[in-house]
Structure formats: structure tokens, C-alpha cells
Design an enzyme around this catalytic site. Structure first.
Site, PDB file in Angstrom:
ATOM      1  N   ASP A 437       0.822  -1.205   0.000  1.00 11.95           N
ATOM      2  CA  ASP A 437       0.000   0.000   0.000  1.00 11.95           C
ATOM      3  C   ASP A 437       0.862   1.263   0.000  1.00 11.95           C
ATOM      4  O   ASP A 437       1.916   1.313   0.631  1.00 11.95           O
ATOM      5  CB  ASP A 437      -0.896  -0.016   1.248  1.00 11.95           C
ATOM      6  N   GLU A 488       1.290  -0.503  -5.173  1.00 10.91           N
ATOM      7  CA  GLU A 488       0.333   0.570  -5.435  1.00 10.91           C
ATOM      8  C   GLU A 488       1.140   1.866  -5.474  1.00 10.91           C
ATOM      9  O   GLU A 488       1.341   2.518  -4.455  1.00 10.91           O
ATOM     10  CB  GLU A 488      -0.750   0.648  -4.357  1.00 10.91           C
TER      11      GLU A 488
END
Length: 770
Positions: A437, A488
Site C-alpha cells: 500500500d 500501489e
């Protein structure tokens, strides 16, 4: 060799100012001149009386207090050895002695005998290279001389004293003080009689005398929020049944495999009534939704996995399942990086979930959050009274916008904590990938900051985070070939998925955020105006092979007022569904792996709400049910056609037929590694039927229509090409042959070439031949 305590030393010890309790407590041999004798000391807070009980005879010897109601001692005559014993105590709250407590003395076991953290372990950890440190630090059930107990160890280098507290010692930090292991900063103790299921914390006394109660950074389980204690867990009790899956995974190149991911938040996929408790009794209510509970991992294995298998997805991606205190964080503010969340069950229950997925041919990806952590008092923040896990300077160590702290990637032990954690999920839970993330927030020192500190060269690149990613990915693929490491990364940082030895970060996939934004912006437009923004559809192919991309419509696109996927589409109900089908069709035929967030498969109207489950009642309506059928068909098409996945990351796998038709129509070819495997794709992003639309094709023959997003079975209008088309011997688009197609409105067509002889011999095409 022991020693007698002075009054000052007694006071220091009972106030937790001693770093080696083994030098004071338990059996101690004392030498005074030529005389040698043994004594036993025990620190028992709030004790009215303490006895040493000889195990063989049951004889109880009263111990003498060195400090009122706290420290006790029993001396043996010279030449008398210390017998095998245990301790018994009467607490001050039990004046009649009706509830005497008995336990094994933890300090009768020399730490050198029970400690499994050797000098090499400490060296590697302090160097940042102990890849299985989770087997050393934390709470580990062990047996010593037939006595069951738990070995506790924690890293707190700047603490004055550290103790283990729990129900087993009335949460009093004086009773089970830990020993500092040299200069490693690690503290350890063995506590007999404690086992799996025991709740505990570390009581950390700082250099300034402040006392913090901390959850175990390496703990394998925690209490369900709002409680904050760690729970002793044994991760070796589950028997796995996925060896065949793991062997196949290691021998498979994921970049040449079909990958279609169903992204799920386990706490809001589906709920159950509190009046229908789970079989194991693990009932955790959903906050802000009365009379509702979460499904357990085992219930999810019975419901979610068959659902995903029916839809044809290859993987499930779970929003973070590491322990987090706040449901509203979606799991992205982690406290227990080594603890799978207890909201849905035990570590063994999660193992069962992953095992079941593997047995059904489905991989499991877990979202991982190494970029920041919350400030909760029981967590990693200011762990030992100093900025231990985080950078001290808030210009580098704090995300103001998120209210979280940033890991100190330049500190060996912190980097070791995170890298070992990533390996831990593959090792202990057999996961198949990590989706990392907020990578961009780690790569840039000025990310979302008004005040920031440049690197040593004056730039904004976070050099320590870059080194961290390279080490992380090198080790992941060294130990676990065939798994996924997905970034990401929302900027244009170069070489994210390039190998580390050529200067890349080493991920093997990266979310294509640019494609996602371009496509959503394009499809929000009225179809009439799309012709003026045709570049949004085609631009992604300018860079599609610069990285290994994954096309993702994730949870971030259906929250915070952005509306759900159907709500983004213009027009009436039919046009909304048709546009969404066309978009999904383009997504599944565009180069790159695929990810869809839960509820996108059936067209939920409401935005995702973490406090509610999905709007499953929509499936009783034909448009939604047929949209789900369409997504299942796309997954089946992806799995069955190598042209759609074997060369996802190579320019050889794609060729434009026509990218310049500004009426809102594109056509292209997808090639597999086998030269006989190729598909023609035509997308019409206008609500107009084009009955005589001609495109060029490279081979003469019959082109069978594999997919028509406008088919009646998908709630379309039924416009199409009657199953396929024969080529005309007319060159077109710089190709030797051409097809005259009928393009349905707002549609994606996929056609597969069949050689003339094969087509003529095919029964399904005889009617067309006639």
C-alpha cells in the site's frame, strides 16, 4: 554466583530498576568466606505469605520477607542443595487463605538454558538481516525439563526495565521482569505455566521513569478491539493440505499466467445476524450496525471461496487482515503486523481459509502496509520512551494528513521487523502475494508534506525506502518464487517492476493508476463528447510495457463521494449497464493483469460502506444478475485464451488495428506466445449501432465471435454478428484481409480466427457457409 542484597538494592529491585532479575531471583549460591550456601528469592507483589514447596514431599517452607508484601527469601543450611520446588502464595486480598496460588518459579530455569536467542540471532537482528526473527522475538510456547511455558522476548533498547504482564500475574509488572540480553536491546524471560490463549502485554519502564503498557510487536494474536492485549498463540498446530498448490506455484511464472483478482474487505463482504452465532462461538458484532456480526474465517471459507470460484477469479485480495484497532481505517492503520485480526477468528482459522482457497485453485493476496502506523498508545509509537520504530523528526517521521507515523527505514532493526514480517505471511500463512500500500508515500520525502528534509544529495527521493524495497523484493522472490509483489504506486516513478540488479525496485506488478483514471474520466462523459477525448482510451498503450502492470478498479474508486461504478456511467439504466460492460470488456482485453473490488461484479449502486455489507438483494434483479454473469464470462474468457495473458507485459503481445477512429471506436489484436493464438478486439464506446463497420485482419478465414458484451444473456440489445464473420479479400488498415462487422452500441467484441479449412469443417459454422 549470587550475592546478598542491601536495603538500597532491594528498593531498586522492587521498583523495577534492575536489568537482570536472574541475578537476584530464583536459586542463588552465596559464598561468605569459606562458607557456601543456597538461597531462593521470589518477587511476589501483594503477598501476605509465600512458601517454597518441595515437590517430592509436599513440605512447605515459609519464605522471609525482604520487602513488605513484595520480595521474599529462603536460606538453606550450608551443604543443603535447593530441592525441586514450586511456589505458593497467600495474597493480601485473601486474608483467610482460602484461595492460595501455586506456580512454577520462572527464575529457577537459568535463562541460558531456556533462551533460544543466540549471539548469532542477536547479531543478525542488529544488522537487519535476520529473516526469521519472528521465530525468536515475541511469545513462543516451549517446554523446559518437562515444564510447559512461554518464552517472551521484545526489542526495547532504551528501556530501563521491561516486564511481562497478564492475568497470570494480576497485571503487575514487578513479578515477571525480563533480562536484557547484552547490547542487543532485546529483553527475554521464560514464564512456566503460561500457554496458548494467555493474554499479555509488555510493561516498559522508560529511562525517565514513565511506564507504558505495550502490545507485542511480534505477537501472533491480539484481543478483539477495543481490548488491546496480545494473546499467546502457537502457529504450529495447523495441518496444511496445499503442498501440491505450493509446488505448482513455485514452478509457474505469474507474468505468463492469467491473473484476475477479486478484492475483498472481509468485514463488509457479507454479514450475519447475532441471533445466528457461528459454530465456534466467535461472535464479534459489527460496529454501527445493530444485531449484526462478522462472518468468521471458516464461514468465509464456506461462502466467499465458492463464490469467487464460481465467478472464475484466480485470486482473492484481502484488504489488510493484520490487527488494527479501528474498523474505519479499513485495516490500513496496523498495530499488530504479525497478528492476523481476531475479528474473524484465530490464526488457525485464517490458515484454514487460505488452505481452502488453495484447494479450490484460488490464490490469496494480502494488502500490506509498511508505509505508516498509527499513534495508539499500546502500539509501536514511542515504544520504549524514544522514537524507536519511527523517525524522530516529524518532518520525516509523521504523515500529518493521515495522523500516522512513518517507519525508520534506515534503522536496521526496524527494516528487519518489516522485511521479516513480509516473509512471515508467506511462511506461516502460505499467502501468494502482497499488495504493498501507498508506495509513493514512501518513495518521496516531500509526499503530502509542506515541511520536509531532503536526502544527502539534496533531492526528495527517500533513499532508505528505496533500499528497503530492493531488499524486500529480492528476499521475497529468493524464498518464494512464483508469488506476487504488487506495488500501489501512484506516480511515474521509473522501474518499479524492473529487477533490482538493473536499478529497479524489484516488484513484479504495479497498479496502472494512469489507465484507471483515464478510463473513468472517459466513461463519465456523455458518449457524444467522448470523440473529443479519444486519447484517454489510447494513451495507456504508449507506456503499457514500460512496467508490468495490473489494471485495477479498487476500493478507492467507490468511496468518499466518487460514486460506485454504475453511478459513474452516463445515461439511463440501460446505457449505464451497457457502458460498464464495455468498460469491463476493454479492461479484460487490454494488456495487464486484472483487479475488481467486491460488488463491482454485480453493479452495486451505493458506495462501499465499511460498516455495512454488500447490497446482495440487487441480484434478484435481471440487470445486476446478468452483469455478474458477464464478469464470470470475462474471467472464463481470460483463463481460456492465452492471447489475453501470456504476453501481457511484452509489446509483442499487442497491435493496433485502428486507434484513430474518433467516433469512439478502437480495434486491436492480442497475441499469445503461440503464433496461432491471437484475438481481434473491437470496442464501440458510442450508443450507435454501426452495421457495416470494416476492420483489417492479418489472416483469411472465419472469425468466431467469442464475446459480445451486447448479448441478450448479458442484458444487452442482442445486436451482433450471428456468431462470427468470414473475411473479405480486401486489404484494410494496412492488413491483407478485412471483416465487415455489425458493431453493437456501447460494446466490446472479441473474435478468434479460425483457418478456412478448420472453419469449413466446423459444424457450428455450416449454416453460415451455406
Amino acid at each position: 554466583m549470587g550475592f546478598l542484597l542491601s536495603a538500597e538494592q532491594v528498593l531498586q529491585f522492587v521498583t523495577n530498576q534492575w536489568q537482570d532479575p536472574y541475578a537476584v531471583l530464583g536459586p542463588q549460591q552465596i559464598e561468605q568466606g569459606e562458607t557456601s550456601f543456597w538461597l531462593v528469592r521470589a518477587l511476589v507483589p501483594n503477598a501476605k505469605q509465600v512458601w517454597l514447596v518441595e515437590r517430592a514431599t509436599g513440605q512447605a517452607y515459609p519464605m522471609q520477607p525482604l520487602h513488605p508484601e513484595t520480595l521474599f527469601e529462603l536460606c538453606f543450611a550450608p551443604g543443603t542443595p535447593v530441592p525441586d520446588y514450586f511456589l505458593r502464595a497467600q495474597r493480601v486480598w485473601d486474608p483467610e487463605g482460602q484461595h492460595l496460588e501455586e506456580w512454577e518459579d520462572p527464575y529457577r530455569f537459568p535463562l541460558e538454558k531456556v533462551n533460544h536467542i543466540g549471539e548469532l540471532d542477536r547479531y543478525l537482528f542488529n544488522e537487519g538481516n535476520h529473516h526469521r526473527i519472528y521465530e525468536k522475538l515475541g511469545a513462543h510456547p516451549i517446554s523446559v525439563d518437562g515444564v510447559q511455558g512461554v518464552h517472551f522476548a521484545v526489542w526495547a533498547p532504551n528501556a530501563r526495565n521491561v516486564s511481562v504482564i497478564g492475568d497470570f500475574n494480576h497485571w503487575d509488572g514487578r513479578q515477571h521482569q525480563m533480562k536484557r540480553l547484552g547490547e542487543s536491546g532485546i529483553w527475554a524471560v521464560f514464564i512456566p505455566g503460561v500457554g496458548p490463549g494467555a493474554v499479555y502485554k509488555y510493561e516498559v519502564k522508560t529511562a525517565w521513569g514513565d511506564i507504558y503498557e505495550k502490545s507485542d510487536p511480534y505477537g501472533f494474536q491480539q484481543e478483539v478491539r477495543p481490548k488491546t492485549g496480545s494473546i499467546v498463540a502457537d502457529l504450529h498446530t495447523y495441518t496444511w493440505h496445499d503442498q501440491e498448490w505450493l509446488e505448482k506455484r513455485a514452478a509457474t511464472d505469474p507474468l505468463r499466467s492469467p491473473i484476475s483478482v477479486y478484492e475483498v474487505h472481509l468485514g463488509s463482504w457479507m454479514h450475519a445476524s447475532t441471533e445466528d452465532p457461528p459454530a465456534d462461538g466467535h461472535l464479534v458484532p459489527v460496529e454501527q450496525k445493530p444485531n449484526t456480526r462478522f462472518l468468521t474465517y471458516r464461514e468465509l471459507a464456506d461462502k466467499l471461496i465458492p463464490y469467487v470460484k464460481e465467478l472464475g477469479f484466480t485470486h482473492i485480495e484481502l484488504l489488510p487482515v493484520a490487527e488494527h484497532p479501528f474498523d474505519g481505517s479499513w485495516g490500513y492503520q496496523v498495530i499488530g503486523y504479525y497478528a492476523v485480526t481476531s475479528r474473524y477468528g484465530s490464526p488457525q482459522d485464517f490458515m484454514y481459509f487460505v488452505d481452502r482457497a488453495h484447494q479450490e485453485g484460488i490464490g490469496v493476496i494480502v494488502d500490506w502496509v509498511p508505509g505508516h502506523f498509527p499513534k495508539d498508545g499500546h502500539g509501536l509509537a514511542f515504544f520504549d520512551g524514544t522514537h524507536l520504530y519511527e523517525y524522530a523528526d516529524p518532518r520525516k517521521g509523521e504523515h500529518k494528513g493521515w495522523g500516522t507515523l512513518v517507519f525508520n527505514y534506515g534503522r536496521n532493526e526496524v527494516r528487519n521487523y518489516l522485511i521479516a514480517n513480509a516473509l512471515f505471511w508467506f511462511d506461516k500463512y502460505h499467502i501468494d502475494g502482497l499488495r504493498v500500500d501507498a508506495v509513493a508515500s514512501m518513495l518521496y520525502l516531500d509526499y503530502d508534506r509542506k515541511e520536509w528534509i531532503p536526502n544527502c544529495y539534496g533531492g526528495r527521493e527517500h533513499l532508505e525506502a528505496i533500499d528497503f524495497f530492493r531488499q524486500l523484493n529480492t528476499l521475497i522472490f529468493k524464498y518464494y518464487p512464483g508469488v506476487l509483489s504488487i506495488a500501489e504506486e501512484s506516480t511515474a516513478w521509473p522501474m518499479v517492476t524492473w529487477p533490482t540488479h538493473v536499478g529497479g525496485l524489484g516488484f513484479n506488478l504495479k497498479w496502472n493508476m494512469g489507465w484507471m483514471h483515464d478510463m473513468l474520466n472517459y466513461f463519465r462523459m456523455d458518449p457524444w463528447f467522448r470523440q473529443f477525448h479519444h486519447n484517454l482510451v489510447t494513451f495507456s498503450l504508449m507506456y503499457a510495457f514500460s512496467e508490468n502492470y495490473m489494471l485495477a478498479f479498487s476500493h478507492d474508486e467507490v468511496v468518499h463521494g466518487k460514486s460506485h461504478m454504475l453511478g459513474k456511467m452516463p445515461g439511463d439504466l440501460w446505457h449505464k449497464f451497457a457502458s460498464l460492460r464495455a468498460l469491463y470488456g476493454y479492461m479484460f482485453t487490454h494488456p495487464g493483469k486484472k483487479t475488481l473490488f467486491m460488488s463491482m461484479e454485480f453493479g452495486q449502486w451505493n458506495e462501499w460502506n465499511v460498516w455495512a455489507d454488500l447490497d446482495w438483494e440487487l441480484l434478484q434483479y435481471e440487470p445486476h444478475a446478468k452483469l455478474r454473469h458477464y464478469v464470470a464470462t470475462l474471467n472464463q474468457l481470460l483463463r481460456s485464451q492465452p492471447a489475453l495473458y501470456t504476453q501481457d507485459t511484452k509489446p509483442e503481445g499487442f497491435r493496433w488495428i485502428d486507434c484513430s477512429d474518433h467516433r469512439g471506436i478502437i480495434s486491436f489484436i492480442r497475441y499469445g506466445e503461440d503464433p496461432r493464438e491471437w484475438l481481434v478486439v473491437v470496442c464501440n464506446f458510442t450508443p450507435v449501432v454501426w452495421p457495416n463497420y470494416r476492420i483489417g485482419v492479418p489472416q483469411r478465414g472465419f472469425y468466431r465471435e467469442l464475446l459480445n458484451s451486447d448479448a441478450v444473456e448479458f442484458w444487452g440489445s442482442g445486436v451482433g454478428n450471428l456468431g462470427g464473420k468470414w473475411t473479405d479479400d480486401w486489404p484494410y488498415h494496412n492488413l491483407p484481409y478485412s471483416l465487415e462487422l455489425c458493431l453493437p452500441p456501447l460494446s466490446t467484441l472479441v473474435l478468434k480466427w479460425q483457418p478456412p479449412q478448420l472453419a469449413e469443417d466446423s459444424g457450428e459454422n455450416k449454416a453460415m457457409l451455406e
